[in-house]
Write a protein that holds these residues in place. Sequence first.
Motif, PDB file in Angstrom:
ATOM      1  N   LYS A  65      37.361  33.985  39.986  1.00  0.00           N
ATOM      2  CA  LYS A  65      38.894  33.698  40.837  1.00  0.00           C
ATOM      3  C   LYS A  65      38.355  34.566  42.840  1.00  0.00           C
ATOM      4  O   LYS A  65      38.716  34.340  43.625  1.00  0.00           O
ATOM      5  CB  LYS A  65      39.651  34.296  40.958  1.00  0.00           C
ATOM      6  CG  LYS A  65      40.845  33.842  39.909  1.00  0.00           C
ATOM      7  CD  LYS A  65      42.133  34.556  39.191  1.00  0.00           C
ATOM      8  CE  LYS A  65      42.738  33.259  38.062  1.00  0.00           C
ATOM      9  NZ  LYS A  65      44.024  34.044  37.624  1.00  0.00           N
ATOM     10  N   ASP A  66      37.472  35.854  42.353  1.00  0.00           N
ATOM     11  CA  ASP A  66      37.395  36.489  43.625  1.00  0.00           C
ATOM     12  C   ASP A  66      35.815  35.871  44.413  1.00  0.00           C
ATOM     13  O   ASP A  66      35.749  36.132  45.447  1.00  0.00           O
ATOM     14  CB  ASP A  66      36.617  37.733  43.005  1.00  0.00           C
ATOM     15  CG  ASP A  66      37.969  38.811  42.736  1.00  0.00           C
ATOM     16  OD1 ASP A  66      38.991  38.233  43.496  1.00  0.00           O
ATOM     17  OD2 ASP A  66      37.449  40.088  42.264  1.00  0.00           O
ATOM     18  N   ILE A  67      34.659  35.436  43.909  1.00  0.00           N
ATOM     19  CA  ILE A  67      33.744  34.828  43.866  1.00  0.00           C
ATOM     20  C   ILE A  67      34.640  33.205  44.599  1.00  0.00           C
ATOM     21  O   ILE A  67      34.192  33.054  45.932  1.00  0.00           O
ATOM     22  CB  ILE A  67      33.521  34.011  42.938  1.00  0.00           C
ATOM     23  CG1 ILE A  67      32.206  35.095  42.779  1.00  0.00           C
ATOM     24  CG2 ILE A  67      31.616  33.214  43.251  1.00  0.00           C
ATOM     25  CD1 ILE A  67      31.960  35.549  41.667  1.00  0.00           C
ATOM     26  N   SER A  68      35.499  32.563  43.754  1.00  0.00           N
ATOM     27  CA  SER A  68      36.617  31.386  44.315  1.00  0.00           C
ATOM     28  C   SER A  68      36.500  31.513  45.503  1.00  0.00           C
ATOM     29  O   SER A  68      36.693  29.941  46.860  1.00  0.00           O
ATOM     30  CB  SER A  68      37.062  30.488  43.536  1.00  0.00           C
ATOM     31  OG  SER A  68      37.698  29.329  43.598  1.00  0.00           O
ATOM     32  N   LYS A  69      36.958  32.174  46.169  1.00  0.00           N
ATOM     33  CA  LYS A  69      38.355  32.715  47.227  1.00  0.00           C
ATOM     34  C   LYS A  69      37.572  32.833  47.443  1.00  0.00           C
ATOM     35  O   LYS A  69      37.200  32.312  49.167  1.00  0.00           O
ATOM     36  CB  LYS A  69      39.209  33.745  46.843  1.00  0.00           C
ATOM     37  CG  LYS A  69      40.278  33.965  46.120  1.00  0.00           C
ATOM     38  CD  LYS A  69      41.207  34.868  46.039  1.00  0.00           C
ATOM     39  CE  LYS A  69      42.198  34.621  45.538  1.00  0.00           C
ATOM     40  NZ  LYS A  69      43.210  36.446  45.422  1.00  0.00           N
ATOM     41  N   ASN A  70      36.397  33.458  48.423  1.00  0.00           N
ATOM     42  CA  ASN A  70      34.947  34.334  48.634  1.00  0.00           C
ATOM     43  C   ASN A  70      34.563  32.502  49.196  1.00  0.00           C
ATOM     44  O   ASN A  70      34.311  32.583  50.313  1.00  0.00           O
ATOM     45  CB  ASN A  70      34.409  35.092  48.447  1.00  0.00           C
ATOM     46  CG  ASN A  70      34.351  36.617  48.456  1.00  0.00           C
ATOM     47  OD1 ASN A  70      35.523  36.282  49.368  1.00  0.00           O
ATOM     48  ND2 ASN A  70      33.562  37.257  47.724  1.00  0.00           N
ATOM     49  N   ILE A  71      33.977  31.736  48.760  1.00  0.00           N
ATOM     50  CA  ILE A  71      33.288  30.654  48.521  1.00  0.00           C
ATOM     51  C   ILE A  71      34.233  29.411  49.590  1.00  0.00           C
ATOM     52  O   ILE A  71      34.439  29.044  50.366  1.00  0.00           O
ATOM     53  CB  ILE A  71      33.284  29.730  47.406  1.00  0.00           C
ATOM     54  CG1 ILE A  71      32.236  30.661  47.286  1.00  0.00           C
ATOM     55  CG2 ILE A  71      32.938  28.278  47.766  1.00  0.00           C
ATOM     56  CD1 ILE A  71      31.881  30.223  45.801  1.00  0.00           C
TER      57      ILE A  71
END
Length: 93
Positions: A65-71
Amino acid sequence: MQTVFLFISGPEIMVILLIVVMVFGADKIPEIARGLGKGIRQVKDATNDIKREIKDSSDNVAIDKDISKNIHKEIKAVKDNIDDLTGPIKRQF
């Protein structure tokens, strides 16, 4: 005051224990208790393994989820930059 365990009172537990001793014999009871203990331990270990797997997978989901938010933030920034660059071009047409 009597303690009630699964709706069974003290005298009823004593009768059940007496029947167990009569059926299995006093020498078999420790073996039975050991077997039950091992079985309960295996169930507990399996339950802990399942809990650990669920926790590990949920931790990975949180990382995803953190990676997705950053993307998504990066994509939004790129879109904003493209809109800034193409804004004057769009206005001309």
